[in-house]
Design an enzyme around this catalytic site. Structure first.
Site, PDB file in Angstrom:
ATOM      1  CD  GLU A 271      -2.997  -1.224   2.184  1.00 12.82           C
ATOM      2  OE1 GLU A 271      -2.930  -0.378   3.105  1.00 12.82           O
ATOM      3  OE2 GLU A 271      -3.879  -2.095   2.131  1.00 12.82           O
ATOM      4  CD  GLU A 570      -3.456  -6.042   3.337  1.00 14.01           C
ATOM      5  OE1 GLU A 570      -4.359  -5.313   3.787  1.00 14.01           O
ATOM      6  OE2 GLU A 570      -2.238  -5.839   3.533  1.00 14.01           O
TER       7      GLU A 570
END
Length: 716
Positions: A271, A570
């Protein structure tokens, strides 16, 4: 069945029978069978050392300032037998893939260039244990909002000092929200259990994270005065990050029996964030919907600059309700002169007394680096260059015509070199960092699959095949944001990805009512993320093979099939819904995980059907508890919790007591039979339903690696 090449496309060398290909949009074994790789992130607990959950303040700063602590023991205890228990459970649930988070801090916490080889050797032991249970693994250089010392996880403490930042001033200046100091580090006010859901993610929009990500990705362009040990801070940080994970790769390679057989690849940075890069106007907070959450205080960049220099500011305050973020007045933040920037006295004669680097004289400590570069004036607080981060500096801009999308064209009398070129973060900064990192990994692990992860919900940039070399996978993340933030499974939801990507003229059109519409919406969003894999290249055989031409979930028009597979790195849902009512033994909903089941099933089922996506669920934490969740920022997404076993025992004991009471008073008939039946059902020491619910969408345990030359040992 796809044609399987006899050699590795990245090396041209023959391949072993356990090799996993990435061809025609799928993972494929050496027999040509398509593999569906599904599993978990092991583990969210790897964000901090053992015994150091994010709510603990004692020793937090003191230990970090002298080199921190070892992460040995995360994510599993390899010596007491519990690792076998957890891996056996995951394998029994039908999982065959693990995403394995490792933080930069875990590798290099002692100081620049000082690696924790004990932790690396421990990691190798865990990977060998994963091998025993037949798992494939990809390693994840994990971070959230840069570091656990800025409210997330990832980088070592010394990276802040290298950037001229004093992290102990983060709470006072609201440059970051820290769980262990929430809402204040003072003993009278400190209450970490009250940390609002997901407020940690607002750190992506605060000064600490925004500054350090800007320096990490774009220091040469935007902070040329920030030079340390003779190199720009961008090169300093990136080189240490890359070398640390390169050292881990070397250690794993030298251990033998793991690369390709177990560790099939490496993720890019988890991220990643743009920092300030691309901001159009530093005086305002971007108004369009983005992936950064607005919750609590929301300072503009200009206000953040002033707060970082100790100046009081009145900023917007946001609440998050069922319909998303909403402005709720203002709040005044007064740092009372406390500055986020390190004092000049911290580095006598420009040399750090502990970390030993030498800072360039032009980089003066004690003031904001953006004031140092003329972005704003500290005395007046005035923003001198509101669009400073919107354009590439002329010295770094392409010498000829601007890229498509540039804001201006040169005039007839203006030389081409003076063209202002708008920043494309992914193309100009992200891709260069990813290329350097993966090149270092490939130097050690030549056949590694490169898992490409762009910033959350961003379309990844085109990645050159000279880097991918036939071995790659798109690895975006997806969460049902409404459920994640509200901790409630609602009767409505919204197409968040569509809103962020500008699909709707009005966000109201993105709303979906009813569970059927919600599930369809999730599937559509995951389909869109899968289509992003085309950025890595179309299938080589798509033009010649009609069956490889698929239809977009958003359009009836045919589109090319991606060359490389997609894994949702995720995906998950919180289990502490509705104020933890499922954990409350006084509630009628005690032990009832129905809403959690439906929420997670909606997400995981969206990966099925035409999407047929691989995924790794976030997360599985061996140390999860009902009180503190995963031990990090009050998140509670672990598929398993030891407290569920305690709950099951408690319910079983209660049922036994009720049955004995019935026997004592001589009850009989249907009521007696029903109670006895309930007691019998609860009498076995099984986990609460949260441990088994979501896996209905997963295949029963099979042998996806039946072809491997290493037989799976018996699981007792």
């Amino acid at each position: 069945m796809p044609k399987v090449p006899p050699v590795c496309p990245a090396t041209g060398q023959p391949i072993p029978d356990y090799f996993v290909h990435t061809i025609d949009g799928n993972f494929v074994d050496t027999s040509g069978r398509t593999l569906l790789l599904r599993g978990v992130n092991l583990s969210g607990s790897s964000k901090a050392p053992v015994g150091q959950p994010s709510y603990l303040l004692e020793g937090f700063w003191e230990n970090a300032a002298v080199g921190g602590e070892s992460f040995v023991g995360q994510p599993l205890n390899i010596d007491d037998g519990s690792a076998d228990e957890h891996l056996r459970r995951l394998r029994g649930w039908g999982f065959n893939m693990l995403r394995y988070p490792i933080t930069w801090e875990a590798l290099e916490h002692e100081g620049p260039g000082k690696y924790d080889y004990e932790f690396m050797d421990y990691t190798i032991r865990v990977l060998h244990k994963c091998k025993e249970y037949g798992f494939k693994v990809y390693l994840d250089p994990h971070q959230d909002t840069w570091s656990r010392f800025s409210g997330g996880s990832g980088a070592p403490y010394w990276t802040f000092a290298a950037c001229g930042i004093n992290p102990r001033a983060f709470t006072a200046t609201q440059a970051a929200i820290l769980h262990c100091e929430y809402p204040s580090p003072s003993p009278e006010m400190r209450n970490p259990a009250s940390l609002p859901a997901m407020v940690w993610s607002t750190n992506y929009g605060r000064l600490a994270s925004q500054t350090i990500f800007t320096l990490f990705f774009g220091g040469r362009a935007f902070a040329p005065k920030c030079v340390i040990d003779g190199v720009n801070i961008q090169d300093y940080l990136q080189s240490h990050f890359t070398r640390a994970f390169g050292a881990l790769a070397e250690r794993i390679r030298d251990a033998g029996g793991l690369l390709d057989e177990v560790v099939i690849g490496w993720d890019s940075m988890n991220e990643p964030a743009e920092g300030f890069i691309g901001y159009e106007d530093l005086n305002v907070y971007p108004q369009e919907q983005g992936s950064t959450l607005k919750k609590g205080s929301v300072p503009t960049p200009a206000q953040s600059f002033r707060l970082g220099m100790g100046q009081a500011q009145t900023v917007d305050n946001y609440t998050f309700g069922s319909f998303g973020p909403r402005r709720d007045g203002t709040v005044t933040i007064d740092p009372r002169g406390v500055r986020m920037w390190a004092s000049p006295s911290d580095e006598p004669d420009g040399v750090h007394p502990h970390w030993k680097w030498r800072r360039d004289p032009e980089w003066k400590l004690g003031t904001c680096v953006w004031a140092l570069h003329g972005v704003w004036d500290v005395e007046t607080g005035y923003i001198l260059q509101p669009d400073y981060f919107r354009f590439l500096p002329l010295s770094t801009a392409p010498p000829c015509s601007p890229r498509a999308g540039s804001s201006s064209e040169p005039s007839a009398t203006e030389p081409p070199s003076s063209t202002r070129v708008e920043v494309d973060f992914l193309q100009d900064f992200y891709l260069a960092q990813v290329t350097g990192y993966f090149s270092a990994i490939r130097a050690v692990h030549p056949r590694a699959i490169l898992f490409i992860q762009a910033p959350v919900f961003a379309i990844p940039p085109p990645v050159p095949e000279t880097l991918l070399r036939g071995r790659a996978c798109a690895a975006p993340h997806y969460y049902d944001g409404l459920t994640l933030v509200t901790r409630h499974w609602n009767w409505f939801n919204a197409d968040a990805l569509g809103v962020i990507r500008g699909k709707y003229s009005n966000p109201a059109f993105a709303v979906r009512i009813g569970e059927k519409a919600i599930r369809s919406c999730f599937r559509s969003q995951l389909g869109l993320l899968k289509a992003d894999a085309l950025q890595l290249g179309p299938s080589l055989d798509a033009a010649a093979s009609p069956e490889l031409v698929v239809r977009s979930p958003e359009s009836s028009q045919p589109t090319l099939r991606a060359r490389y597979p997609t894994i949702i790195g995720e995906i998950g849902t919180p289990f502490d819904m509705d104020n933890k009512v499922s954990y409350d033994c006084t509630s009628s909903r005690y032990g009832d995980y129905g809403p959690q089941e439906r929420a997670l099933d909606a997400s995981l089922s969206a990966a099925d059907g035409t999407n047929a996506l691989n995924y790794t669920v976030w997360t599985y934490c061996a140390g999860n508890s009902h009180e503190w969740g995963d031990g990090w920022n009050m998140e509670d997404l672990s598929l398993w919790s030891a407290d569920d076993l305690q709950s099951a025992r408690r319910r079983a004991d209660d049922a036994t007591t009720r049955t004995r009471s019935v026997d004592a008073i001589g009850m009989d008939g249907p009521a007696y039979a029903a109670i006895k039946e309930a007691a019998g059902a609860m009498g076995t020491l099984t986990p609460a339903r949260a441990s088994t619910m979501t896996l209905a969408t997963l295949p029963a345990r099979s042998s996806p690696y039946a072809y491997t030359s290493v037989p799976e040992p018996p699981h007792k």
